[in-house]
Design a protein around this motif. Sequence first.
Motif, PDB file in Angstrom:
ATOM      1  N   ALA A  74      44.575 -61.623  14.284  1.00 14.87           N
ATOM      2  CA  ALA A  74      45.651 -62.615  14.156  1.00 14.87           C
ATOM      3  C   ALA A  74      46.087 -62.762  12.701  1.00 14.87           C
ATOM      4  O   ALA A  74      47.279 -62.950  12.423  1.00 14.87           O
ATOM      5  CB  ALA A  74      45.197 -63.960  14.721  1.00 14.87           C
ATOM      6  N   ILE A  75      45.137 -62.662  11.784  1.00 14.38           N
ATOM      7  CA  ILE A  75      45.475 -62.732  10.355  1.00 14.38           C
ATOM      8  C   ILE A  75      46.373 -61.565   9.969  1.00 14.38           C
ATOM      9  O   ILE A  75      47.387 -61.750   9.279  1.00 14.38           O
ATOM     10  CB  ILE A  75      44.207 -62.767   9.484  1.00 14.38           C
ATOM     11  N   VAL A  76      46.029 -60.377  10.411  1.00 12.50           N
ATOM     12  CA  VAL A  76      46.841 -59.191  10.101  1.00 12.50           C
ATOM     13  C   VAL A  76      48.255 -59.380  10.638  1.00 12.50           C
ATOM     14  O   VAL A  76      49.245 -59.127   9.934  1.00 12.50           O
ATOM     15  CB  VAL A  76      46.187 -57.912  10.679  1.00 12.50           C
ATOM     16  N   GLN A  77      48.364 -59.845  11.872  1.00 13.93           N
ATOM     17  CA  GLN A  77      49.681 -60.052  12.465  1.00 13.93           C
ATOM     18  C   GLN A  77      50.463 -61.137  11.725  1.00 13.93           C
ATOM     19  O   GLN A  77      51.667 -60.991  11.493  1.00 13.93           O
ATOM     20  CB  GLN A  77      49.539 -60.418  13.942  1.00 13.93           C
ATOM     21  N   THR A  88      52.905 -71.313   7.799  1.00 15.13           N
ATOM     22  CA  THR A  88      52.051 -72.200   8.598  1.00 15.13           C
ATOM     23  C   THR A  88      51.218 -71.400   9.590  1.00 15.13           C
ATOM     24  O   THR A  88      50.015 -71.648   9.760  1.00 15.13           O
ATOM     25  CB  THR A  88      52.914 -73.239   9.339  1.00 15.13           C
ATOM     26  N   GLN A  89      51.844 -70.430  10.236  1.00 12.94           N
ATOM     27  CA  GLN A  89      51.113 -69.581  11.184  1.00 12.94           C
ATOM     28  C   GLN A  89      50.021 -68.789  10.486  1.00 12.94           C
ATOM     29  O   GLN A  89      48.911 -68.625  11.017  1.00 12.94           O
ATOM     30  CB  GLN A  89      52.075 -68.635  11.894  1.00 12.94           C
ATOM     31  N   ARG A  90      50.317 -68.306   9.294  1.00 13.27           N
ATOM     32  CA  ARG A  90      49.310 -67.555   8.528  1.00 13.27           C
ATOM     33  C   ARG A  90      48.135 -68.451   8.162  1.00 13.27           C
ATOM     34  O   ARG A  90      46.964 -68.069   8.312  1.00 13.27           O
ATOM     35  CB  ARG A  90      49.937 -66.955   7.274  1.00 13.27           C
ATOM     36  N   GLU A  91      48.436 -69.646   7.685  1.00 15.85           N
ATOM     37  CA  GLU A  91      47.364 -70.582   7.322  1.00 15.85           C
ATOM     38  C   GLU A  91      46.528 -70.962   8.536  1.00 15.85           C
ATOM     39  O   GLU A  91      45.304 -71.090   8.441  1.00 15.85           O
ATOM     40  CB  GLU A  91      47.942 -71.831   6.652  1.00 15.85           C
ATOM     41  N   GLN A  92      47.167 -71.124   9.694  1.00 20.35           N
ATOM     42  CA  GLN A  92      46.419 -71.443  10.915  1.00 20.35           C
ATOM     43  C   GLN A  92      45.521 -70.282  11.313  1.00 20.35           C
ATOM     44  O   GLN A  92      44.386 -70.483  11.759  1.00 20.35           O
ATOM     45  CB  GLN A  92      47.379 -71.789  12.053  1.00 20.35           C
ATOM     46  N   ALA A  93      45.995 -69.067  11.131  1.00 27.11           N
ATOM     47  CA  ALA A  93      45.171 -67.893  11.443  1.00 27.11           C
ATOM     48  C   ALA A  93      43.931 -67.861  10.558  1.00 27.11           C
ATOM     49  O   ALA A  93      42.816 -67.587  11.033  1.00 27.11           O
ATOM     50  CB  ALA A  93      45.987 -66.613  11.277  1.00 27.11           C
ATOM     51  N   TYR A  94      44.100 -68.161   9.271  1.00 27.45           N
ATOM     52  CA  TYR A  94      42.945 -68.204   8.365  1.00 27.45           C
ATOM     53  C   TYR A  94      41.995 -69.346   8.733  1.00 27.45           C
ATOM     54  O   TYR A  94      40.765 -69.173   8.685  1.00 27.45           O
ATOM     55  CB  TYR A  94      43.399 -68.336   6.902  1.00 27.45           C
ATOM     56  N   THR A  95      42.541 -70.485   9.101  1.00 25.93           N
ATOM     57  CA  THR A  95      41.705 -71.622   9.513  1.00 25.93           C
ATOM     58  C   THR A  95      40.885 -71.256  10.750  1.00 25.93           C
ATOM     59  O   THR A  95      39.680 -71.526  10.814  1.00 25.93           O
ATOM     60  CB  THR A  95      42.577 -72.857   9.788  1.00 25.93           C
ATOM     61  N   ASN A  96      41.533 -70.638  11.720  1.00 27.82           N
ATOM     62  CA  ASN A  96      40.833 -70.219  12.941  1.00 27.82           C
ATOM     63  C   ASN A  96      39.731 -69.212  12.625  1.00 27.82           C
ATOM     64  O   ASN A  96      38.628 -69.276  13.194  1.00 27.82           O
ATOM     65  CB  ASN A  96      41.815 -69.635  13.948  1.00 27.82           C
ATOM     66  N   PHE A  97      40.007 -68.295  11.714  1.00 23.34           N
ATOM     67  CA  PHE A  97      39.006 -67.310  11.316  1.00 23.34           C
ATOM     68  C   PHE A  97      37.801 -67.992  10.675  1.00 23.34           C
ATOM     69  O   PHE A  97      36.652 -67.721  11.033  1.00 23.34           O
ATOM     70  CB  PHE A  97      39.613 -66.287  10.348  1.00 23.34           C
TER      71      PHE A  97
END
Length: 89
Positions: free
Chosen positions: A29-32, A59-68
């Motif tokens: 998800a981070i890559v995407q 925002t989507q990128r930050e959420q992906a990092y948070t989820n990771f």
Amino acid sequence: VTNAVQLEVRSAWVEREQSRQRIVVTEQAIVQAEENLNAVKERYRVDMASNSEVLDAETQREQAYTNFHNAVYDEALATLRLKYATGKI
């Protein structure tokens, strides 16, 4: 008592495995999200996207990092629980 210990070990093991799977998914998800952000920034640069689209992509990128990071922390906690349940700590 034995069944309770077996259940605790099994639960901790399942939790750890699920967290490990979440790590793999969130890495993807981070890559995407990074690719999407780069594409939106490029479209913005040539006046084909608005600044709100760039902010949404950020925002989507930050959420992906948070989820990771949440998945990494959950995996570490599950590993500790598994070690505790098996008497290793």
